[in-house]
Design a protein around this motif. Structure first.
Motif, short mmCIF file in Angstrom:
data_model
loop_
_atom_site.label_atom_id
_atom_site.label_comp_id
_atom_site.label_asym_id
_atom_site.label_seq_id
_atom_site.Cartn_x
_atom_site.Cartn_y
_atom_site.Cartn_z
N TYR A 181 0.83 -1.19 0.00
CA TYR A 181 0.00 0.00 0.00
C TYR A 181 0.87 1.25 0.00
O TYR A 181 1.90 1.31 0.68
N SER A 182 0.42 2.23 -0.76
CA SER A 182 1.06 3.54 -0.70
C SER A 182 0.70 4.18 0.63
O SER A 182 -0.16 3.67 1.37
N VAL A 183 1.32 5.29 0.95
CA VAL A 183 1.03 5.98 2.21
C VAL A 183 -0.44 6.35 2.29
O VAL A 183 -1.09 6.16 3.32
N LYS A 184 -0.99 6.85 1.18
CA LYS A 184 -2.40 7.24 1.17
C LYS A 184 -3.30 6.03 1.41
O LYS A 184 -4.24 6.07 2.21
N GLU A 185 -3.00 4.92 0.72
CA GLU A 185 -3.79 3.70 0.90
C GLU A 185 -3.64 3.15 2.32
O GLU A 185 -4.60 2.67 2.93
N LEU A 186 -2.44 3.27 2.84
CA LEU A 186 -2.15 2.77 4.19
C LEU A 186 -2.99 3.52 5.23
O LEU A 186 -3.59 2.92 6.13
N LEU A 187 -3.05 4.83 5.09
CA LEU A 187 -3.81 5.64 6.04
C LEU A 187 -5.31 5.34 5.93
O LEU A 187 -6.02 5.31 6.95
N THR A 188 -5.78 5.10 4.71
CA THR A 188 -7.19 4.73 4.51
C THR A 188 -7.48 3.41 5.21
O THR A 188 -8.50 3.25 5.89
N PHE A 189 -6.56 2.46 5.05
CA PHE A 189 -6.75 1.14 5.64
C PHE A 189 -6.71 1.21 7.17
O PHE A 189 -7.54 0.61 7.86
N VAL A 190 -5.75 1.93 7.72
CA VAL A 190 -5.60 2.02 9.17
C VAL A 190 -6.82 2.68 9.80
O VAL A 190 -7.27 2.30 10.89
N GLU A 191 -7.39 3.65 9.11
CA GLU A 191 -8.59 4.31 9.63
C GLU A 191 -9.74 3.32 9.76
O GLU A 191 -10.59 3.43 10.65
N HIS A 192 -9.75 2.30 8.89
CA HIS A 192 -10.82 1.30 8.90
C HIS A 192 -10.58 0.22 9.98
O HIS A 192 -11.49 -0.53 10.32
N LEU A 193 -9.36 0.14 10.50
CA LEU A 193 -9.00 -0.91 11.44
C LEU A 193 -9.95 -1.03 12.62
O LEU A 193 -10.29 -2.13 13.05
N GLN A 194 -10.37 0.09 13.15
CA GLN A 194 -11.17 0.08 14.38
C GLN A 194 -12.57 -0.51 14.18
O GLN A 194 -13.28 -0.77 15.14
N THR A 195 -12.95 -0.74 12.92
CA THR A 195 -14.26 -1.35 12.66
C THR A 195 -14.18 -2.88 12.66
O THR A 195 -15.21 -3.56 12.62
N GLN A 378 13.49 3.41 17.84
CA GLN A 378 12.46 4.20 18.51
C GLN A 378 11.70 5.06 17.52
O GLN A 378 10.49 5.27 17.66
N LEU A 379 12.41 5.55 16.48
CA LEU A 379 11.74 6.33 15.45
C LEU A 379 10.72 5.47 14.70
O LEU A 379 9.68 5.96 14.28
N ALA A 380 11.04 4.18 14.57
CA ALA A 380 10.12 3.28 13.88
C ALA A 380 8.77 3.28 14.57
O ALA A 380 7.72 3.36 13.92
N ALA A 381 8.77 3.16 15.89
CA ALA A 381 7.52 3.17 16.65
C ALA A 381 6.79 4.51 16.48
O ALA A 381 5.56 4.55 16.36
N ALA A 382 7.55 5.60 16.45
CA ALA A 382 6.95 6.92 16.30
C ALA A 382 6.29 7.07 14.93
O ALA A 382 5.17 7.58 14.81
N TYR A 383 6.99 6.58 13.89
CA TYR A 383 6.43 6.67 12.53
C TYR A 383 5.16 5.84 12.41
O TYR A 383 4.16 6.29 11.84
N ILE A 384 5.20 4.63 12.93
CA ILE A 384 4.02 3.77 12.88
C ILE A 384 2.88 4.43 13.66
O ILE A 384 1.71 4.39 13.27
N GLY A 385 3.24 5.08 14.78
CA GLY A 385 2.24 5.73 15.63
C GLY A 385 1.47 6.81 14.92
O GLY A 385 0.34 7.15 15.29
N GLU A 386 2.08 7.41 13.88
CA GLU A 386 1.39 8.45 13.12
C GLU A 386 0.10 7.91 12.47
O GLU A 386 -0.83 8.67 12.19
N MET A 387 0.08 6.59 12.24
CA MET A 387 -1.09 6.00 11.58
C MET A 387 -2.24 5.79 12.56
O MET A 387 -3.37 5.58 12.19
N PHE A 388 -1.89 5.78 13.86
CA PHE A 388 -2.90 5.50 14.87
C PHE A 388 -3.28 6.79 15.61
O PHE A 388 -2.96 6.97 16.79
N LYS A 389 -3.91 7.68 14.92
CA LYS A 389 -4.20 8.99 15.47
C LYS A 389 -5.32 8.94 16.51
O LYS A 389 -5.30 9.65 17.51
N LYS A 390 -6.27 8.07 16.25
CA LYS A 390 -7.41 8.04 17.17
C LYS A 390 -7.03 7.32 18.45
O LYS A 390 -6.30 6.35 18.45
#
Length: 393
Positions: A181-195, A378-390
């Motif tokens: 997934y591209s970054v855009k697709e990744l963010l779309t997918f992560v937003e759907h995770l909570q469902t 540690q940066l890896a965790a921070a970068y991944i964390g950007e996807m989990f905004k909620k």
């Protein structure tokens, strides 16, 4: 009666009398060995005599590849080959190698036979599924490894002095482009995770956040979750063995590693551990796998099959809710590639990417995720964390 005969410098013949024929003539077994001196040769004679008496001695000149296969099958264990790898080699040996060379004595198998075998796999018609074209470079590589494994075992057992497969050149494995997934697709997918159902929400989030393989995710236990450091220890994996079922094994490449995770995911892990403990208490004497508290189990503590993860993923890809997202289909394993590629594109240092991937060699990391890289785990965790905004619930 047994004795040692000197044959030359550092060369001795071991002679063991095993009986007498009808004329009273001794029947002897002989074996020529290399030894530093007479004392060492006598020790080898004792071992030789013991092998004969216990029926373990095999006349090397009579060993065929088929006979070697039986010995390899019984003596090569999980310490030498992972179960899945051994099963793959068994299939290759039975379908490709033994039909061609099984009748041959080991001493007659030469490098040219191995070379001819490898070259035959590059030709049209080499596939066993009826499709046109040669085998892929990775399939040829695996076929060679199976041949090399059994011949290497023969050398270890001193049944041949040299492994005829040792110096044969094989095609370099070309890593095919995987769907990610591209970054855009990744963010779309992560937003759907909570469902998603909670269990699958955590499993998918782990795949994206830790880049762990499905067998490693299925094998996670409470003791592997480190809340002090904010991450997980990946020390083991689950696999499925024929006639046995789910069993624990070492990670691929036998590499243990610690992976930092975003705070949002640590909250989810705390919640799932709480659920597991409640289920474990209710199961009481009926609980399975005592001494283990796996994160993903049935109500009796039995861990999920690792392949059930990709099976669920396939059903999810076919679902209407996924199709509504407008995203392309990818394999569950490609979430790992998506995560590692994302981190590489963010400039994460190659050594940190290698650690999260669990690669034994950094060249493998460069081959697959060779981008410009800079910073630490540690940066890896921070970068991944950007996807989990909620905020995790």
């Amino acid at each position: 009666m047994s004795h040692v005969e000197r044959r030359g410098k550092n060369s001795f013949r071991l002679v063991v009398t095993i009986g007498y024929n009808e004329k009273g003539t001794p029947i002897r077994e002989r074996k020529t060995v290399k030894a530093k001196n007479q004392t060492e040769a006598k020790k080898m004679l004792t071992m030789f005599e013991s092998e004969i008496l216990t029926g373990k001695y095999i006349k090397t000149e009579n060993i065929t590849l088929q006979r070697l296969y039986k010995e390899w099958l019984e003596n090569v264990t999980e310490d030498d080959l992972a179960p899945r790898t051994k099963q793959e080699y068994i299939n290759i040996l039975n379908k490709r190698i033994l039909p061609l060379y099984g009748h041959m004595k080991l001493e007659h198998i030469k490098p040219i036979h191995v070379l001819n075998f490898v070259n035959s796999l590059k030709k049209d018609g080499a596939r066993l599924d009826g499709k046109k074209g040669p085998l892929s470079s990775s399939s040829i590589n695996n076929c060679y490894k199976a041949f090399n494994s059994i011949l290497s075992f023969a050398k270890t057992m001193k049944w041949i002095s040299d492994n005829p497969a040792e110096d044969i050149a094989i095609p370099t494995v070309r890593h095919e482009e995987t769907e990610i997934y591209s970054v855009k697709e990744l963010l779309t997918f992560v937003e759907h995770l909570q469902t998603l159902p909670f269990r699958w929400q955590v499993i998918v989030a782990l795949a994206l956040s830790s880049s762990a393989r499905q067998g490693e995710i299925a094998a996670l236990e409470e003791k592997h979750v480190d809340f002090d450091r904010g991450g997980i220890h990946i020390n083991q994996a689950l696999t499925v063995k024929k006639e046995i079922g789910v069993t624990l094994k070492e990670t691929k490449n036998k590499r243990k590693r610690f992976v930092s995770l975003p705070e949002e995911l640590m909250v989810l892990l705390k919640k799932i551990i709480h659920i597991r403990k409640q289920e474990d208490f209710k199961a009481g004497e009926y609980r399975e796998w005592p001494g283990h508290l796996f994160l993903f189990t049935n109500e009796f503590g039995k861990p999920i099959r690792p392949d059930s993860i990709s099976q669920w993923w396939g059903r999810f890809m076919d679902s209407g809710e996924f199709k509504e997202l407008g995203l392309k289909r990818i394999r569950f394993h490609d979430l790992r590639h998506t995560s590692l590629t994302y981190l590489s594109s963010k400039g994460l240092r190659s050594k940190a990417v290698q650690n999260r991937a669990g690669h034994s060699r950094i060249t493998t990391t460069f081959d697959i995720y060779g981008h410009g890289i800079d910073d630490d785990d540690q940066l890896a965790a921070a970068y991944i964390g950007e996807m989990f905004k909620k905020e995790a619930k």
